[in-house]
Design an enzyme around this catalytic site. Structure first.
Site, PDB file in Angstrom:
ATOM      1  N   LYS A 284      51.866  37.928  10.302  1.00  0.00           N
ATOM      2  CA  LYS A 284      52.562  38.867   9.419  1.00  0.00           C
ATOM      3  C   LYS A 284      52.675  40.224  10.106  1.00  0.00           C
ATOM      4  O   LYS A 284      51.718  40.681  10.760  1.00  0.00           O
ATOM      5  CB  LYS A 284      51.783  39.003   8.101  1.00  0.00           C
TER       6      LYS A 284
ATOM      7  N   SER B 200      54.404  39.026  -0.706  1.00  0.00           N
ATOM      8  CA  SER B 200      55.127  39.729   0.323  1.00  0.00           C
ATOM      9  C   SER B 200      55.113  39.023   1.677  1.00  0.00           C
ATOM     10  O   SER B 200      55.921  39.353   2.543  1.00  0.00           O
ATOM     11  CB  SER B 200      54.538  41.123   0.490  1.00  0.00           C
TER      12      SER B 200
ATOM     13  N   SER C 197      50.065  37.895  -2.321  1.00  0.00           N
ATOM     14  CA  SER C 197      51.066  37.773  -1.257  1.00  0.00           C
ATOM     15  C   SER C 197      50.908  36.622  -0.279  1.00  0.00           C
ATOM     16  O   SER C 197      51.813  36.365   0.504  1.00  0.00           O
ATOM     17  CB  SER C 197      51.150  39.073  -0.485  1.00  0.00           C
TER      18      SER C 197
HETATM   19  N1  GLN Z   1      53.496  41.501  -5.624  1.00  0.00           N
HETATM   20  C1  GLN Z   1      52.306  42.298  -5.554  1.00  0.00           C
HETATM   21  C2  GLN Z   1      52.662  43.718  -5.234  1.00  0.00           C
HETATM   22  O1  GLN Z   1      53.812  43.975  -5.017  1.00  0.00           O
HETATM   23  C3  GLN Z   1      51.357  41.748  -4.528  1.00  0.00           C
HETATM   24  C4  GLN Z   1      51.720  42.062  -3.137  1.00  0.00           C
HETATM   25  C5  GLN Z   1      50.686  41.676  -2.138  1.00  0.00           C
HETATM   26  O2  GLN Z   1      49.822  40.844  -2.404  1.00  0.00           O
HETATM   27  N2  GLN Z   1      50.747  42.333  -0.985  1.00  0.00           N
HETATM   28  O3  GLN Z   1      51.827  44.584  -5.200  1.00  0.00           O
END
Ligand code: GLN
Length: 475
Positions: free
Chosen positions: A69, A144, A168
């Site tokens: 990532k 994400s 995410s």
């Molecule tokens: N969708 C959640 C957020 O936008 C989780 C994102 C994540 O785990 N990085 O904060």
């Protein structure tokens, strides 16, 4: 789309032919599907594979390719976090997990696309374009870590790393029909992970099987003095690869099957729970009454931490700069033009929640709710061994469907964020399909009882074939 290969098959193939051959075949596949999963492909990958061939194939991941990532620092490679504000930035050091991967002989193929600074559930907020879901290119891959899950599902790498602040790793794993694991908070060093909300996040692996997740965890897990939240407690993940859930006590939290859960998703998850029954486990309904406050508390805490963590991106140290007559003008022009809408929204809201006069009302209140949510988990997990629920309330939604309505996007995190507030481990495994789209079963465990999760997920995988379903050709 290339074949899915797991680590043990790959290692056999590598020792029979060469790591270079394997790496070359993945490099050839990358980009063919057109899913835009990678933000960068490492041009030294083949050389690295050749040097592993020369040195012999000793390491646990000798010659095995992996994608990373783009929020995890990888020396000599771009680390953009899906943002324009880090365009052109090349990491000068390796994250702890990257050091470990290199020692184990892994071949890094490149960096994967993500929501800007890991803020999102769809990978639509990346400055480098949306990643497409290999099961249906009109749909999001989740987020994400959407790039990391999509490239595994598309056969563009056998393994990847993501990070999970509020779902995410698990969300894109569920949407792309692969396995994603969020370890216990403190089990994997965050050294070198660009922080979004550091009290919530962990680096986690994505793969096509639980077995591969366990191998990868044995490589990247463990104590690191450079992360003050790293815990010195050994977990042996591969030892937990046992097909035995006889006597396992499963809790089914009522609140995780609430409003907004797709009927097909609910059915797949219940089918999975009944499958566990057939395998000798028992289940009981449990209640976690503070779940309904978790989403609001998560977003206040995550945005507050983000507003502080992202203060460092001011045009002085990293990435591009938009000039101005003094530092204030330069920094504000740079931030206004290089941060995307969602990141700006969260910095504003987080700054507001932390400001004098509102701190007690929002941030402090959210911390109190966090404790109550954690107590829900402590209580439930003192009665049962693991909890089971849908990872996501629906299958992958359409690209563009929710992007202009941030609240509805936030709502889709309802079943994943409580886990991060509590710091407990959780895994998403494929458990069925709705209209040809994958569904994820979420298994949640006690803090540092990651082994029971791996065992539970492994037994399911051994006795079912959901994890072998793969997408058809994308283009
Ligand atoms: N969708 C959640 C957020 O936008 C989780 C994102 C994540 O785990 N990085 O904060």
């Amino acid at each position: 789309m290339a074949e899915w290969m797991n680590i043990s098959t790959l290692k056999e193939t590598i020792s029979g032919s060469s790591a270079a051959e394997i790496t070359a075949s993945y490099l050839e596949t990358i980009g063919k599907s057109g899913i835009n999963g990678y933000t960068y492909v490492f041009d030294g990958a083949l050389e690295r594979a050749k040097s592993i061939d020369k040195d012999g194939h000793g390491g646990m991941l000798a010659g095995v390719p992996i994608a990373i990532k783009d929020s995890i620092s990888t020396k000599g490679m771009p680390t953009t976090c899906g943002s324009k504000i880090l365009e052109g930035y090349v990491a000068p050091y390796d994250a702890h997990v990257i050091e470990r991967l290199k020692v184990a002989g892994a071949v890094i193929l490149g960096k994967t696309n993500m929501d800007e600074f890991a803020m999102g559930t769809s990978t639509e907020s990346s400055a480098y374009g949306t990643t497409l879901n290999p099961w249906d290119p009109k749909r999001v891959p989740g987020g994400s870590s959407g790039g990391s899950a999509a490239v595994v599902a598309a056969g563009e790498t056998p393994l990847s790393l993501g990070s999970d602040t509020g779902g995410s790793v698990r969300c894109p794993a569920a949407f792309c029909g692969v396995v994603g694991f969020k370890p216990s908070y403190g089990a994997v060093s965050r050294y070198g992970l660009v922080s979004y909300a550091n009290s919530l996040e962990q680096i986690g692996p994505i793969a096509t099987s639980v077995e591969d997740i366990a191998v990868l965890m044995d490589v990247i897990g463990g104590y690191d003095s450079r992360d003050s939240t790293s815990i010195d407690k050994e977990i042996r993940y591969q030892d937990a690869l046992v097909d035995d859930v006889a006597g396992l006590n499963i809790g089914v939290p009522t609140e995780y099957f609430g409003e907004g859960i797709d009927a097909g998703v609910e059915k797949s998850v219940w089918d999975a729970i009944h499958m566990y029954e057939d395998m000798g486990a028992t289940w009981t309904q449990v209640s976690m009454p503070h779940t309904k406050y978790a989403l609001a508390a998560y977003y206040v805490i995550a945005m507050s931490e983000a507003s502080s963590n992202l203060a460092r991106f001011d045009g002085t140290r990293y990435g591009p700069r938009v000039d101005g007559e003094n530092w204030h003008v330069m920094a504000s022009r740079t931030r206004a033009s290089c941060f995307g809408k969602e990141v700006q929204r969260r910095i504003l809201l987080g700054t507001y929640a932390l400001s004098a006069g509102y701190h007690d009302k929002y941030y402090l209140k959210a911390l109190k709710v966090r404790t109550l949510v954690k107590q829900d988990f402590d209580r439930a997990l003192s009665q049962v061994d693991v909890l089971m629920a849908p990872t996501m309330p629906t299958p992958a939604f359409k690209i563009g469907e929710k992007i202009d309505d941030p609240l509805s996007l936030y709502l889709s995190d309802v079943n994943t964020v409580p886990i991060n507030l509590a710091g407990v481990p959780s895994i998403s495994v494929p458990c069925g399909q709705v209209d040809g789209l994958p569904v994820g079963l979420q298994i949640i465990g006690k803090h540092f009882d990651d082994s029971t999760l791996i065992r539970s997920a492994f037994a399911f995988e051994t006795n079912t074939d959901h994890h072998t379903m793969r997408p058809a050709e994308v283009v």
